[in-house]
Design a protein around this motif. Structure first.
Motif, PDB file in Angstrom:
ATOM      1  N   LEU A  43     -10.028  -0.799  -0.207  1.00 26.15           N
ATOM      2  CA  LEU A  43     -10.067  -2.253  -0.432  1.00 26.15           C
ATOM      3  C   LEU A  43     -11.504  -2.776  -0.447  1.00 26.15           C
ATOM      4  N   SER A  44     -11.766  -3.719  -1.343  1.00 22.85           N
ATOM      5  CA  SER A  44     -13.092  -4.348  -1.404  1.00 22.85           C
ATOM      6  C   SER A  44     -12.948  -5.710  -2.060  1.00 22.85           C
ATOM      7  N   GLY A  45     -13.992  -6.513  -1.924  1.00 22.12           N
ATOM      8  CA  GLY A  45     -14.012  -7.824  -2.575  1.00 22.12           C
ATOM      9  C   GLY A  45     -12.904  -8.728  -2.081  1.00 22.12           C
ATOM     10  N   LEU A  97       9.345   2.213   4.441  1.00 18.69           N
ATOM     11  CA  LEU A  97       8.383   3.080   3.764  1.00 18.69           C
ATOM     12  C   LEU A  97       8.934   3.560   2.433  1.00 18.69           C
ATOM     13  N   GLN A  98      10.222   3.951   2.417  1.00 21.94           N
ATOM     14  CA  GLN A  98      10.796   4.475   1.194  1.00 21.94           C
ATOM     15  C   GLN A  98      10.797   3.425   0.096  1.00 21.94           C
ATOM     16  N   GLN A  99      11.019   2.161   0.468  1.00 20.92           N
ATOM     17  CA  GLN A  99      10.966   1.100  -0.538  1.00 20.92           C
ATOM     18  C   GLN A  99       9.579   0.966  -1.125  1.00 20.92           C
ATOM     19  N   GLY A 100       8.547   1.302  -0.311  1.00 21.17           N
ATOM     20  CA  GLY A 100       7.179   1.184  -0.811  1.00 21.17           C
ATOM     21  C   GLY A 100       6.745   2.379  -1.619  1.00 21.17           C
ATOM     22  N   GLU A 101       7.407   3.552  -1.433  1.00 24.77           N
ATOM     23  CA  GLU A 101       6.994   4.746  -2.147  1.00 24.77           C
ATOM     24  C   GLU A 101       7.305   4.597  -3.627  1.00 24.77           C
ATOM     25  N   GLY A 102       6.348   4.952  -4.443  1.00 24.67           N
ATOM     26  CA  GLY A 102       6.530   4.892  -5.875  1.00 24.67           C
ATOM     27  C   GLY A 102       6.348   3.503  -6.446  1.00 24.67           C
ATOM     28  N   THR A 103       6.009   2.531  -5.614  1.00 22.44           N
ATOM     29  CA  THR A 103       5.779   1.184  -6.109  1.00 22.44           C
ATOM     30  C   THR A 103       4.520   1.154  -6.949  1.00 22.44           C
ATOM     31  N   GLU A 104       4.588   0.500  -8.060  1.00 22.24           N
ATOM     32  CA  GLU A 104       3.402   0.387  -8.899  1.00 22.24           C
ATOM     33  C   GLU A 104       2.322  -0.381  -8.152  1.00 22.24           C
ATOM     34  N   PHE A 118      -6.278  -7.757  -1.565  1.00 21.20           N
ATOM     35  CA  PHE A 118      -5.517  -7.481  -0.350  1.00 21.20           C
ATOM     36  C   PHE A 118      -4.193  -6.823  -0.684  1.00 21.20           C
ATOM     37  N   LEU A 119      -3.624  -6.178   0.344  1.00 25.05           N
ATOM     38  CA  LEU A 119      -2.394  -5.405   0.217  1.00 25.05           C
ATOM     39  C   LEU A 119      -1.400  -5.794   1.311  1.00 25.05           C
ATOM     40  N   LEU A 120      -0.139  -5.440   1.080  1.00 25.20           N
ATOM     41  CA  LEU A 120       0.848  -5.460   2.156  1.00 25.20           C
ATOM     42  C   LEU A 120       0.800  -4.091   2.817  1.00 25.20           C
ATOM     43  N   ASP A 121       0.785  -4.066   4.150  1.00 19.06           N
ATOM     44  CA  ASP A 121       0.639  -2.800   4.873  1.00 19.06           C
ATOM     45  C   ASP A 121       1.802  -1.855   4.579  1.00 19.06           C
ATOM     46  N   LEU A 122       1.533  -0.554   4.621  1.00 15.10           N
ATOM     47  CA  LEU A 122       2.561   0.440   4.327  1.00 15.10           C
ATOM     48  C   LEU A 122       3.510   0.699   5.481  1.00 15.10           C
ATOM     49  N   HIS A 123       3.151   0.285   6.703  1.00 14.06           N
ATOM     50  CA  HIS A 123       4.000   0.551   7.862  1.00 14.06           C
ATOM     51  C   HIS A 123       4.686  -0.693   8.405  1.00 14.06           C
ATOM     52  N   LEU A 124       3.946  -1.793   8.531  1.00 11.49           N
ATOM     53  CA  LEU A 124       4.469  -3.000   9.182  1.00 11.49           C
ATOM     54  C   LEU A 124       4.759  -4.065   8.135  1.00 11.49           C
ATOM     55  N   PRO A 125       5.976  -4.586   8.100  1.00 10.53           N
ATOM     56  CA  PRO A 125       6.409  -5.426   6.978  1.00 10.53           C
ATOM     57  C   PRO A 125       5.811  -6.826   6.924  1.00 10.53           C
ATOM     58  N   GLU A 126       5.176  -7.290   7.995  1.00  4.14           N
ATOM     59  CA  GLU A 126       4.629  -8.646   7.992  1.00  4.14           C
ATOM     60  C   GLU A 126       3.126  -8.629   8.222  1.00  4.14           C
ATOM     61  N   ALA A 185       0.842  -1.194   0.000  1.00  2.00           N
ATOM     62  CA  ALA A 185       0.000   0.000   0.000  1.00  2.00           C
ATOM     63  C   ALA A 185       0.881   1.250   0.000  1.00  2.00           C
ATOM     64  N   ALA A 186       0.499   2.237  -0.790  1.00  2.00           N
ATOM     65  CA  ALA A 186       1.250   3.491  -0.840  1.00  2.00           C
ATOM     66  C   ALA A 186       0.715   4.515   0.149  1.00  2.00           C
ATOM     67  N   SER A 187      -0.488   4.312   0.667  1.00  2.00           N
ATOM     68  CA  SER A 187      -1.093   5.269   1.591  1.00  2.00           C
ATOM     69  C   SER A 187      -2.220   4.601   2.349  1.00  2.00           C
ATOM     70  N   VAL A 188      -2.670   5.275   3.414  1.00  2.28           N
ATOM     71  CA  VAL A 188      -3.817   4.775   4.175  1.00  2.28           C
ATOM     72  C   VAL A 188      -5.060   4.753   3.285  1.00  2.28           C
TER      73      VAL A 188
END
Length: 465
Positions: A174-176, A441-448, A179-187, A165-168
């Motif tokens: 999210l629906s249906g 977080l920086q690794q997640g920023e700009g992720t497609e 699912f996403l990987l959280d933007l703050h906690l890696p697991e 996830a790039a943001s809250v």
């Protein structure tokens, strides 16, 4: 005991005044306490509506041997819940009357001029603001598996993985079956609200833990290194304890305390299922634990999540105290100050996390400030997780180092966390957690949107579907 029968027994106990909902749920010996608690809470919330439906459909007249509370549980799950996915003969009984019950529900909506089930509830019974928007958080238990393998498992079950996830706001959308990987906690994986995994093989085998994101913060921010000795002072039901064990990689020692025997028994079952080793459970009030006992001479990390008002919980049970009296808050805060002071007296302690699921300043910033003043220069407040958006209330200089969480701002339960470290000789090594979190977080920023995070070496511990 089957889920519906257990829920009915808890409701009957509440009606007789045998105890509160939490006590009765833990005393039930039902193996999945959170699932049972949720069903009881929601049945209570809809109770006035269910009574109207039962009367209108004449269900109790048609099924004279069906107890009232069991009927409420069945009708709740049939019309408002998961659709009777379990229940054996009770499921068959309720389904025989499905058409009449659905017709009565439709009639009630027309009569009250509403279109949604939630609108049938009186304001006092309606869900608290934000309850319906908090996602389902799933913590991957790294003692048994890894994030990549769990993602692959859910993909094989028909879920679509959308990457980190790039943001809250991405979590909010999210629906249906996405699912996403959280933007703050890696697991931490994030699914739409109300997604139910209690019957999923990953949950029943202990490969995943169903735990709110805010509840994951204390162990994550304590961040004990493998081999550490750690105290979990008020441990039951055990989610935070299992998280500590995962961070320790089962290397080291965890001392976990709780005063309730039945809660500890449930916790022991949960920890065994999660593959936790190297822990000692004790039925003991933490305030009576002797910091000078040689057993605790190597304790360097301590997690303290004491009893509180619970005002941050978004799914409160009708009849529970939503706004504690000033006297009740004073009593809680007094206990919290005592237990925090006691926790800081362990001689080898380097780092402590204090957390509550309370919104009240009296239980949070005021407690931390009072105890820090008592300690003088012995401990300092750490500016933990600088990227976290919600900070402590401006109750004293430096209170912004604390964290807060809320349904509106962080899509979690209401929560408070403070991290304290010893100063001077015997102090903890400089904490690398905030830096690591920022890099995360920086690794997640700009992720497609559909991209996955960098893959780690995978532990091949598949679970049979």
């Amino acid at each position: 005991m089957a889920l519906y029968s257990a829920a009915a027994a808890v409701l009957e106990g509440l009606e007789r005044g045998d105890g509160g909902i939490k006590t009765l749920v833990y005393n039930s010996r039902f193996p999945h306490v959170r699932q049972l608690y949720a069903l009881v809470a929601e049945t209570l919330r809809y109770s006035p509506v269910l009574e109207k439906l039962l009367a209108g459909a004449a269900l109790l007249q048609a099924e004279k041997k069906l107890p009232l509370q069991l009927a409420k549980v069945l009708v709740y799950d049939l019309l408002f819940g998961k659709g009777l996915k379990c229940g054996g003969r009770w499921k068959a009984l309720a389904r025989r009357h499905r058409a009449r019950l659905e017709a009565e529900l439709a009639r009630l909506k027309v009569q009250q001029k509403v279109s949604r089930n939630e609108d049938l509830l009186a304001p006092a019974q309606a869900a608290s603001p934000g309850a319906s928007q908090v996602p389902r958080y799933v913590r991957v238990n790294t003692l048994k598996t890894c994030v990549d393998d769990v993602i692959d498992f859910f993909k094989r079950q028909g879920y679509s993985y959308l990457g980190r996830a790039a943001s809250v706001e991405k979590l909010r959308a999210l629906s249906g079956k996405k699912f996403l990987l959280d933007l703050h906690l890696p697991e931490l994986l994030v699914f739409p609200p109300q997604t139910d995994f209690h019957d999923n093989v990953l949950y029943t085998s202990g490969h995943i833990i169903l735990q709110d994101k805010a509840s994951c913060l204390p162990a994550f921010l304590l961040s004990p290194v493998a081999g550490s000795h750690v105290i979990d002072a008020c441990a039951a039901p055990g989610n935070k304890t299992s998280h500590l064990a995962a961070l320790l990689k089962n290397k080291g020692q965890i001392f976990a305390f709780d005063v309730d025997t039945k809660r500890l028994a449930t916790m022991n079952t949960m920890l065994m299922r999660a593959g936790v080793t190297g822990f000692q459970l004790a039925q003991q009030d933490f305030l009576t634990v002797d910091p000078g006992d040689p057993k605790y001479s190597k304790v360097t990390h301590l997690l303290l999540d004491p009893s509180c008002s619970g005002s941050g919980m978004v799914t409160r049970v009708p009849g529970e105290e939503a706004a504690p009296s000033p006297e009740r808050l004073q009593a809680l805060a007094g206990f919290q100050r005592r237990v925090l002071s006691h926790a800081l007296s362990f001689p080898a302690l380097r780092r402590l996390v204090y957390s509550t699921c309370s919104l009240h300043r009296e239980e949070n910033e005021d407690v931390v400030h009072a105890v820090l003043q008592e300690q003088g220069s012995a401990f300092r407040l750490v500016n933990a997780f600088p990227s976290w958006p919600c900070r402590g209330l401006a109750a004293f200089p430096g209170a912004e180092c604390c964290l807060r969480a809320s349904p509106a701002d962080t899509l979690t339960h209401g929560f408070f966390v403070a991290v304290l470290e010893r100063c001077g000789e015997g102090a903890a090594a400089p904490s690398i957690l905030p830096v690591a979190a920022e890099e995360n977080l920086q690794q997640g920023e700009g992720t497609e949107p559909g991209a996955a995070p960098k893959k780690r070496k995978r532990k091949k511990q598949w679970v049979k579907e």
